[in-house]
Design an enzyme around this catalytic site. Structure first.
Site, PDB file in Angstrom:
ATOM      1  N   ASN B 134      20.675  70.117   7.630  1.00 57.18           N
ATOM      2  CA  ASN B 134      20.425  68.688   7.806  1.00 57.18           C
ATOM      3  C   ASN B 134      19.169  68.295   7.055  1.00 57.18           C
ATOM      4  O   ASN B 134      18.066  68.365   7.568  1.00 57.18           O
ATOM      5  CB  ASN B 134      20.314  68.368   9.309  1.00 57.18           C
ATOM      6  CG  ASN B 134      20.023  66.910   9.574  1.00 57.18           C
ATOM      7  OD1 ASN B 134      19.774  66.135   8.652  1.00 57.18           O
ATOM      8  ND2 ASN B 134      20.047  66.525  10.840  1.00 57.18           N
ATOM      9  N   CYS B 137      18.272  63.466   8.024  1.00 62.49           N
ATOM     10  CA  CYS B 137      17.846  62.569   9.102  1.00 62.49           C
ATOM     11  C   CYS B 137      16.680  61.699   8.635  1.00 62.49           C
ATOM     12  O   CYS B 137      15.632  62.218   8.257  1.00 62.49           O
ATOM     13  CB  CYS B 137      17.446  63.389  10.325  1.00 62.49           C
ATOM     14  SG  CYS B 137      17.017  62.324  11.702  1.00 62.49           S
ATOM     15  N   ASN B 202      24.334  61.292   4.953  1.00 63.96           N
ATOM     16  CA  ASN B 202      23.680  61.107   6.235  1.00 63.96           C
ATOM     17  C   ASN B 202      23.352  59.620   6.346  1.00 63.96           C
ATOM     18  O   ASN B 202      23.792  58.826   5.515  1.00 63.96           O
ATOM     19  CB  ASN B 202      22.426  61.978   6.329  1.00 63.96           C
ATOM     20  CG  ASN B 202      22.127  62.362   7.775  1.00 63.96           C
ATOM     21  OD1 ASN B 202      22.122  61.502   8.659  1.00 63.96           O
ATOM     22  ND2 ASN B 202      21.900  63.646   8.027  1.00 63.96           N
ATOM     23  N   THR B 203      22.614  59.245   7.338  1.00 65.01           N
ATOM     24  CA  THR B 203      22.419  57.812   7.599  1.00 65.01           C
ATOM     25  C   THR B 203      21.391  57.182   6.659  1.00 65.01           C
ATOM     26  O   THR B 203      20.572  57.868   6.059  1.00 65.01           O
ATOM     27  CB  THR B 203      21.992  57.589   9.045  1.00 65.01           C
ATOM     28  OG1 THR B 203      20.849  58.401   9.300  1.00 65.01           O
ATOM     29  CG2 THR B 203      23.100  57.937  10.002  1.00 65.01           C
ATOM     30  N   CYS B 381      39.829  30.587 -15.613  1.00 66.79           N
ATOM     31  CA  CYS B 381      39.739  31.726 -14.686  1.00 66.79           C
ATOM     32  C   CYS B 381      39.292  32.980 -15.440  1.00 66.79           C
ATOM     33  O   CYS B 381      39.898  33.349 -16.437  1.00 66.79           O
ATOM     34  CB  CYS B 381      41.090  31.957 -14.012  1.00 66.79           C
ATOM     35  SG  CYS B 381      41.086  33.370 -12.895  1.00 66.79           S
ATOM     36  N   CYS B 384      37.612  36.958 -11.628  1.00 62.49           N
ATOM     37  CA  CYS B 384      36.518  37.613 -10.896  1.00 62.49           C
ATOM     38  C   CYS B 384      36.933  38.078  -9.505  1.00 62.49           C
ATOM     39  O   CYS B 384      36.241  38.856  -8.875  1.00 62.49           O
ATOM     40  CB  CYS B 384      35.317  36.683 -10.800  1.00 62.49           C
ATOM     41  SG  CYS B 384      35.542  35.285  -9.680  1.00 62.49           S
TER      42      CYS B 384
HETATM   43  C1  LIG Z   1      23.528  58.675  17.151  1.00 62.09           C
HETATM   44  C2  LIG Z   1      23.619  59.509  15.893  1.00 62.09           C
HETATM   45  C3  LIG Z   1      22.987  60.730  15.812  1.00 62.09           C
HETATM   46  C4  LIG Z   1      23.091  61.508  14.686  1.00 62.09           C
HETATM   47  N1  LIG Z   1      22.510  62.714  14.662  1.00 62.09           N
HETATM   48  C5  LIG Z   1      22.663  63.528  13.571  1.00 62.09           C
HETATM   49  C6  LIG Z   1      22.177  64.838  13.560  1.00 62.09           C
HETATM   50  O1  LIG Z   1      21.630  65.325  14.537  1.00 62.09           O
HETATM   51  N2  LIG Z   1      22.361  65.578  12.468  1.00 62.09           N
HETATM   52  C7  LIG Z   1      23.002  65.097  11.355  1.00 62.09           C
HETATM   53  O2  LIG Z   1      23.143  65.823  10.378  1.00 62.09           O
HETATM   54  N3  LIG Z   1      23.478  63.835  11.324  1.00 62.09           N
HETATM   55  C8  LIG Z   1      23.341  63.060  12.410  1.00 62.09           C
HETATM   56  N4  LIG Z   1      23.892  61.781  12.401  1.00 62.09           N
HETATM   57  C9  LIG Z   1      24.557  61.308  11.183  1.00 62.09           C
HETATM   58  C10 LIG Z   1      26.078  61.527  11.228  1.00 62.09           C
HETATM   59  O3  LIG Z   1      26.388  62.884  11.286  1.00 62.09           O
HETATM   60  C11 LIG Z   1      26.772  60.944   9.993  1.00 62.09           C
HETATM   61  O4  LIG Z   1      26.270  61.574   8.844  1.00 62.09           O
HETATM   62  C12 LIG Z   1      26.546  59.456   9.845  1.00 62.09           C
HETATM   63  O5  LIG Z   1      26.582  58.831  11.106  1.00 62.09           O
HETATM   64  C13 LIG Z   1      27.581  58.799   8.905  1.00 62.09           C
HETATM   65  O6  LIG Z   1      28.907  58.904   9.389  1.00 62.09           O
HETATM   66  P1  LIG Z   1      29.662  57.743  10.190  1.00 62.09           P
HETATM   67  O7  LIG Z   1      29.585  56.502   9.383  1.00 62.09           O
HETATM   68  O8  LIG Z   1      31.044  58.260  10.427  1.00 62.09           O
HETATM   69  O9  LIG Z   1      28.918  57.584  11.488  1.00 62.09           O
HETATM   70  C14 LIG Z   1      23.794  61.032  13.564  1.00 62.09           C
HETATM   71  C15 LIG Z   1      24.434  59.788  13.637  1.00 62.09           C
HETATM   72  C16 LIG Z   1      24.360  59.044  14.787  1.00 62.09           C
HETATM   73  C17 LIG Z   1      25.075  57.733  14.884  1.00 62.09           C
END
Ligand SMILES: Cc1cc2nc3c(=O)[nH]c(=O)nc-3n(C[C@H](O)[C@H](O)[C@H](O)COP(=O)(O)O)c2cc1C
Ligand SMILES: Cc1cc2nc3c(=O)[nH]c(=O)nc-3n(C[C@H](O)[C@H](O)[C@H](O)COP(=O)(O)OP(=O)(O)OC[C@H]3O[C@@H](n4cnc5c(N)ncnc54)[C@H](O)[C@@H]3O)c2cc1C
Ligand code: SF4
Ligand code: SF4
Ligand code: SF4
Lengths: 448, 423
Positions: B134, B137, B202-203, B381, B384
């Site tokens: 990971n 995060c 990831n997020t 047109c 687009c």
């Molecule tokens: C509440 C929450 C906690 C998360 N915790 C982790 C984590 O501990 N480790 C990790 O690699 N990603 C974590 N993620 C990210 C998810 O694994 C994933 O990469 C991200 O949410 C995108 O996918 P989705 O759009 O399907 O949610 C977390 C996401 C959420 C919503």
């Protein structure tokens, strides 16, 4: 009104009647509002705006609701229509804005514009300053005759423009048919009076109650003492059936009965017939029939001389009547009412037929229906007697006050609007007339 | 029936749907429920060193669309807040009970060799199928020098990946952060470090909303908020693009990809696979609807595959990659225009407002209120798509090809390009 035979009060328990007269279309919940407001497409040049006689910017106020800008939504409505609250409750939206809504297709339903409008106006934030300002005093003074929707909207506009307004009202309360005519379940909780309090908050409007034109004051005096006059006296006369027996007791004017119904403190105490016949095909016929049912009448039948498709009442209103157990008889023309000075027993009709060219033909079939009450709901007419014979305004072919596009009558500085001129005879249209006449009056007064 | 069983870096899975490392995979109870529902695998909620971090109260934020529909979701949670040994014991037990299901263990420990050396053997002993690092995060953990703080420095990624390959025999997936300018750089670093695969995204750093009463960002913790990680269907387009970048670049194209980010239905999954993913991971959709969505994910995907004649996932893997290119290669002589199907048009005028106010004045409005008509001025047109985007009726506006009779001509070779190349 004296009733005999099967005519009696307390047909239902007080609780049952109270229940029956609840708000027919209760307010939307916050959740419903969210879903419904989301359905509006924010159309370009939206057809619903054009279909509203007062040109309310429907997509804009709905968008404001959707963003939880409720106060802004209410102001948007009231700016165009100061009686937006009662219009939201009484407008036959199915023939106005909602008929024009682009969502009104076979696969979809129109946006519930009327209900959203009600929500918005109900959510005007009264802790905020009054949403309208008065312009500096112009020193002009306008007389308005009749404090119904037309008179009130005209008064509010003129007051905003800085003019002083005196309303001469024959009745003891203002509101016109909003107070005395609209079906009780459409405008509950004394809404008409609450709305008027809000209208009058603008200031500069004085209402002289129980001051009837033609009785307590005459038109010439009004013209002399004011810079302009607006006539908005509605329609005082009821059309007659012109058949034998019409003079007997319990052959009633529907509008007068509704007025009594709206003003009573105890609905159960109203005397109601057992077998009621309603003659007519419009909104008033439906209203009196449904309200009679709700008061406990056993059989209520609307009889109309033409066929169903010619009815003035919309499908929506007809459905309301069916739901409340009202029956319909079509193609039956009143012939005579059988009775004596104590009351009536039956009404006779001639069977009619619509020919292909639309003409109504009588057949040689007589229908006889038992009844103890007959309600006449075949339309109203302007009562022009208050104008007197000394220089009255000219009337049009339908016998209403003739006006030009500026709502000006044949008399200088005398304007008219609402039901007393030709139109659709709706609250929202009366408001529109009041608005537009006020604008014309304001323009004229500025030129003086 | 199409076969959804697939293999990812040597790990067999009954279907391509895994739950991403997050609350749905936080403990045995959830994971067992997920397996019972039919999920092919899980990436266990990220483990770290003891003592486990402590989470705050009020953790999730939301970006709503129509009618409270969740478009985007964010969180300020940290990695698992349970002791390491409990997690390890549970992983061991669940893997034993569910041998045909995949368990990947997500890890995040400080960027020190010893830390990784210590934890890797413990994880390997559980019988898990692989590990996911990971490096993504974006909240909380980077302040402690972990998560995205590592994922944003390619050299660290390479170094830690190498340690993992050195101290453990399990396949290594490197989970990438999208909070970076060019995702190919960390992907290449993972490859150099010996990663077996990457997973992304990831997020995304985000603040979903501000409470205008308290002036605190949401989610609010005692009146204060912090940026959190954004996910859910709103991030899908970003994730798709990043996945395709890695799949298209010759330097990283050989890396297997586990696609993550906004996967909510089988169609999303299919799209990820056509752009480079070999399987997908899901978090938010499961958090919003529960594990039952796996039924539709499998059913819908296999149905679509049957219709297309694909017998397994590999048959359409990276199928859209040849058609994903740089702008300069697009055909400038291609023309498409909008066409309004009057039978389906409800005359709302949205297309007119959009085109007239903000685009090319290519929609013609005729008639009055009762019989208006909107049509396209073909010559104006530019194709687009804006009118089609705004139109509320699914079949009212069609974009149709216009035969210009001209040959393919890209910007690369266009006469107006001062740096053009000869064909
Ligand atoms: C509440 C929450 C906690 C998360 N915790 C982790 C984590 O501990 N480790 C990790 O690699 N990603 C974590 N993620 C990210 C998810 O694994 C994933 O990469 C991200 O949410 C995108 O996918 P989705 O759009 O399907 O949610 C977390 C996401 C959420 C919503
Ligand atoms: C039974 C019934 C039901 C209806 N239901 C609906 C409905 O659901 N929806 C809808 O939109 N419309 C409905 N209408 C029509 C609507 O009520 C009218 O169109 C509207 O009220 C017209 O407003 P107005 O101001 O022109 O007249 P009115 O509302 O009639 O007001 C006229 C005012 O002038 C006063 N006045 C009359 N003569 C004099 C005089 N000589 N001197 C001083 N004052 C005088 C009256 O007392 C009254 O206050 C209904 C009408 C009836 C009769
Ligand atoms: S005032 Fe009446 S017609 Fe106008 S928008 Fe409101 S409900 Fe519709
Ligand atoms: S026509 Fe219907 S959808 Fe369009 S703006 Fe009016 S209410 Fe909204
Ligand atoms: S947006 Fe669609 S439905 Fe609305 S006018 Fe344009 S083509 Fe018709």
């Amino acid at each position: 009104m004296s009733f005999t035979h099967e005519i009696k009060s307390n047909r239902l328990l007080e609780d049952e009647i109270t229940d029956n007269f609840h708000d027919i279309s209760p307010p939307l919940t916050d959740k419903q509002v969210l879903i419904e407001s989301e359905r509006c497409l924010f159309c370009y040049d939206a057809p619903c705006i054009n279909a509203c006689p007062t040109d309310i910017d429907v997509p804009l106020f709905i968008r404001k609701i959707n963003t939880e800008n409720y106060h802004g939504a209410a102001k948007e409505i009231l700016e165009k229509n100061i009686l937006g609250g009662s219009c939201a409750r009484v407008c036959p939206t199915e023939t106005l804005c909602q008929q024009a809504c682009v969502r009104n297709t076979e696969h979809d339903e129109p946006v519930a514009i009327g209900k959203l409008q009600r929500f918005a106006v109900d959510h005007l934030d009264t802790t905020q300053p009054y949403p309208f300002d008065r312009a500096a005093s112009t020193g002009k003074h306008v007389a308005i005759v009749g404090a119904g929707p037309a008179g009130l909207s005209c008064a509010h506009r003129l007051a905003r423009d800085g003019h002083k307004v005196t309303i001469y009202e024959a009745a003891a309360k203002s509101g016109g048919l909003n107070e005395y005519g609209i079906a009780l379940y459409k405008l509950v909780d004394d809404y008409a009076q609450k709305e008027i309090d809000f209208v009058l908050q603008i200031g500069g409007i004085d209402i002289k109650y129980q001051h009837a034109l033609g009785k307590d004051v005459n038109l010439n005096q009004l013209r002399e003492n004011h810079d302009a006059v607006f006539l908005s006296i509605g329609m005082g006369n009821v059309n007659a059936l012109n058949i034998p027996g019409e003079q007997y007791p319990n052959v009633e004017d529907a509008v007068a009965y509704v007025s009594e119904l709206r003003q009573t403190n105890n609905l159960a105490s109203l005397a109601v017939g057992k077998n009621i016949i309603v003659i007519g095909a419009g909104m008033t016929a439906i209203d009196i029939a449904v309200q009679s049912k709700k008061l406990g009448a056993e059989n209520v039948t609307i009889v109309y001389r033409r066929n169903q498709s010619a009815m003035g009442a919309s499908e929506h209103e007809q459905e309301l009547a069916y739901k409340n157990g009202v029956s319909f008889v079509f193609n039956a023309q009143p012939k005579q009412i059988v009775g004596d000075e104590n009351g009536i027993s039956t009404m006779e009709f001639i069977r009619t037929q619509q020919s292909s060219n639309g003409k109504l033909q009588c057949k040689d079939e007589i229908i006889s229906m038992p009844c103890d009450v007959v309600f006449k709901a075949i339309g109203q007419q302007l009562d022009s007697s208050p104008f007197g014979n000394d220089n009255p305004p000219a009337l049009d072919q339908r016998g209403r006050i003739a006006v030009n596009e500026q709502f000006q009558t044949s008399l200088d500085k005398v304007f008219a609007g609402g039901d007393c001129i030709n139109g659709k005879d709706l609250v929202v249209e009366a408001v529109d007339h009041g608005n537009k006449a006020a604008l014309a009056i304001h323009q004229q007064l500025q030129q003086d | 029936m199409a076969n959804l069983a697939c293999e990812f870096i040597g790990i067999k899975s009954i279907n391509p749907f895994w739950l991403a490392s997050a609350p749905p995979t936080d403990k045995a109870y959830n994971v067992v429920r997920a397996f019972e529902a039919g999920w092919g695998g899980v990436v266990w909620k990220t483990l770290g060193e003891d003592p486990a971090p402590i989470n705050v109260s009020s953790r999730y934020g939301v970006h709503y669309g129509q009618n409270r529909q969740v478009l985007g979701f964010n969180n300020i949670e940290l990695i698992t807040d349970r002791p390491l040994q409990i997690n390890l014991d549970e992983i061991t037990q669940v893997k034993k009970d569910w041998p045909d299901r995949v368990i990947i263990v997500s890890l995040m420990v400080p960027c020190e060799e010893q830390s990784w050396k210590d934890i890797l053997p413990l994880v390997e002993a559980t019988g898990a199928d692989g590990i996911e690092l990971n490096f993504g995060c974006p909240h909380g953990m980077p302040e402690r020098g972990m998560g995205a703080a590592v994922g944003q420095v390619p050299e660290y990624i390479e170094m830690v990946t190498r340690w993992c390959k050195q101290y453990c025999s399990l396949p290594v997936i490197v989970k990438l952060t999208p909070n970076i300018t060019d995702v190919r750089k960390p992907a290449a670093a993972a490859l150099r470090g010996g990663a077996d695969a990457v997973s992304l995204i990831n997020t995304i750093n985000s603040i979903t909303s501000v409470n205008l009463e308290t002036m605190s960002p949401e989610p609010s913790v005692d009146g204060k908020g912090t940026h959190g990680g954004y996910c859910g269907s709103a991030v899908k387009p970003i994730a798709l693009s990043m996945v395709s970048e890695i799949a298209r670049d010759p330097e990283t194209a050989s890396l297997p990809i586990s696609g993550i980010g906004g996967v909510s239905n089988w169609r999303d999954a299919a799209e990820f696979i056509t752009l480079g993913a070999s399987n997908v991971q899901v978090c938010t959709a499961a958090m919003l609807y529960g594990f039952g969505i796996i039924n539709d994910l499998c059913d819908g995907l296999s149905d679509w595959m049957d219709k297309k004649g694909y017998s397994n996932i590999n048959d359409f893997s990276r199928a859209a990659i040849p058609n994903t290119t740089d702008w300069k290669h697009l055909n400038m002589n291609y023309k498409r225009i909008a066409r309004i199907n009057q039978d389906n048009c409800i005359q709302c005028g949205r297309c007119f407002a959009a085109c007239e106010d903000t685009s090319h004045q290519a929609i013609l409005k005729t008639g009055d209120f009762d019989n208006r008509e909107y049509s396209v001025i073909d010559d104006e047109c530019v194709g687009c798509n804006l009118c089609q985007v705004t139109c509320p009726e699914p079949n009212a506006i069609e974009m149709v090809d216009v035969d210009t009779g001209e040959e393919h001509l890209s910007w690369l070779h266009h006469p107006a390009n001062p740096y053009r190349e000869e064909k």
